[in-house]
Scaffold this motif. Structure first.
Motif, PDB file in Angstrom:
ATOM      1  N   LEU A  42      45.704  42.317  38.768  1.00 44.40           N
ATOM      2  CA  LEU A  42      44.287  42.558  38.494  1.00 44.40           C
ATOM      3  C   LEU A  42      43.443  42.315  39.729  1.00 44.40           C
ATOM      4  N   ALA A  43      43.804  41.287  40.515  1.00 38.20           N
ATOM      5  CA  ALA A  43      43.061  40.998  41.738  1.00 38.20           C
ATOM      6  C   ALA A  43      43.166  42.156  42.719  1.00 38.20           C
ATOM      7  N   ASN A  44      44.359  42.741  42.848  1.00 38.82           N
ATOM      8  CA  ASN A  44      44.533  43.892  43.729  1.00 38.82           C
ATOM      9  C   ASN A  44      43.730  45.084  43.237  1.00 38.82           C
ATOM     10  N   ALA A  45      43.737  45.304  41.910  1.00 40.23           N
ATOM     11  CA  ALA A  45      42.986  46.420  41.342  1.00 40.23           C
ATOM     12  C   ALA A  45      41.487  46.238  41.518  1.00 40.23           C
ATOM     13  N   SER A  46      41.053  44.977  41.649  1.00 43.90           N
ATOM     14  CA  SER A  46      39.623  44.685  41.811  1.00 43.90           C
ATOM     15  C   SER A  46      39.171  44.819  43.255  1.00 43.90           C
ATOM     16  N   GLY A  47      40.088  45.116  44.151  1.00 39.98           N
ATOM     17  CA  GLY A  47      39.716  45.337  45.546  1.00 39.98           C
ATOM     18  C   GLY A  47      39.939  44.157  46.461  1.00 39.98           C
ATOM     19  N   LEU A  48      40.549  43.074  45.969  1.00 39.95           N
ATOM     20  CA  LEU A  48      40.825  41.936  46.838  1.00 39.95           C
ATOM     21  C   LEU A  48      41.969  42.275  47.790  1.00 39.95           C
TER      22      LEU A  48
ATOM     23  N   ALA B 116      38.468  34.042  45.358  1.00 40.09           N
ATOM     24  CA  ALA B 116      39.499  35.069  45.555  1.00 40.09           C
ATOM     25  C   ALA B 116      40.897  34.465  45.447  1.00 40.09           C
TER      26      ALA B 116
ATOM     27  N   ALA C 196      41.592  33.853  41.785  1.00 38.91           N
ATOM     28  CA  ALA C 196      41.812  35.118  41.078  1.00 38.91           C
ATOM     29  C   ALA C 196      43.188  35.680  41.387  1.00 38.91           C
TER      30      ALA C 196
END
Length: 297
Positions: A172-178, A162, A165
């Protein structure tokens, strides 16, 4: 030769943990935090105060590291997070102001006179004509153990993936739910704890003093830049190279070139060596030795 290697490792252990934390945090917040080296000074004073109050040394170092991590976290949440809204340049200038405040506050509490630890006298270990104190051995071993633990965390755990990323592409990391905020806070605490630990171990030999952070500023940033800002492991390699250069500068005998038997540069020239390495790095490899990794991460 063996003494030279030991001296290099000792100096590298002074710089590695602080440079690691600086570069690790930069990978997420994207600005060079000038106040980071002052966290090491803060940790050194906390460790000294606890040890003076009767706390065992190992516990004092551990509590000092945690206290420095908490300070770093609080500053990240309530100061730097707001400064970053104005951009990285504003945050960097703000970090300089924070550094000056930390120095002023610690000087107000502890004064400017170095505070030396009252440690029991022990005979140094002698290995093949190399003399090394037990505290120095513990410092090198602790640094090596933490670096191994960090490598395992970074490449073999979900938190490490994480972190990589988020450093690579925060949107992109925020959009992936991190949970970017949580990861940033965890890294802030860890970076501060590493700085506090490094400062505490360094203070065992140099004492706790208000210039400890300033003395670390140039070599730590030179190591981080040389390894590539945002590349934590590169910063460790940079710390090793800076330590090698600083040790070499004060160990080379220039006497034969000057018609003398012995002629060594004074210790004050260590800073000049760090300046030279930093200047060459900025001129020749501005992204650091591991530029591909930096640009990707």
């Amino acid at each position: 030769m063996l003494q030279f290697i030991v001296d290099t490792l000792l100096r590298a252990s002074d710089l590695a943990l602080i440079a690691l934390g600086l570069s690790m945090l930069y990978g997420l917040v994207k600005f060079p935090n000038v106040a980071h080296v002052q966290y090491a000074m803060f940790g050194a004073y906390v460790c000294y105060g606890l040890h003076l109050a009767g706390v065992p040394m190992v516990a004092a170092i551990a509590v000092a590291a945690i206290a420095t991590g908490v300070l770093t976290l609080v500053l990240q949440m309530f100061v730097f997070q707001r400064l970053l809204r104005g951009g990285p340049a504003i945050a960097m200038i703000g970090s300089l102001a924070v550094a000056m405040l930390v120095i002023a506050i610690m000087q107000g509490f502890a004064g400017s006179f170095p505070r030396m630890f009252n440690l029991p006298r022990t005979e140094p270990l002698v290995i093949a004509d190399v003399r090394i104190a037990r505290a120095q051995i513990y410092a090198i071993a602790t640094t090596a153990a933490l670096l191994i633990a960090f490598i395992i965390l970074l490449f073999h755990t979900r938190m490490g993936r994480a972190m990589r990323a988020l450093a690579c592409n925060s949107a992109l990391a925020n959009a992936s739910g991190l949970n970017a905020a949580f990861i940033t806070y965890m890294v802030s605490f860890s970076a501060g704890a590493l700085a506090g630990l490094g400062g505490s171990m360094l203070a065992l030999s140099t004492g706790a003093h208000v210039n400890l952070g300033n003395d670390l500023l140039l070599p730590v940033f030179a190591a981080a830049i040389l390894g590539g800002l945002g590349n934590p492991l590169g910063a460790v390699v940079g710390a090793l190279l800076i330590a090698f250069t600083e040790t070499a500068v004060t160990n080379i005998n220039f006497g034969p070139m000057m018609g003398q038997e012995l002629a060594f540069l004074p210790v004050a020239y260590i800073s000049a060596a760090s300046f030279l390495i930093l200047l060459l790095a900025l001129l020749l490899r501005p992204y650091g030795l591991f530029d591909r990794e930096v640009r990707r991460v």
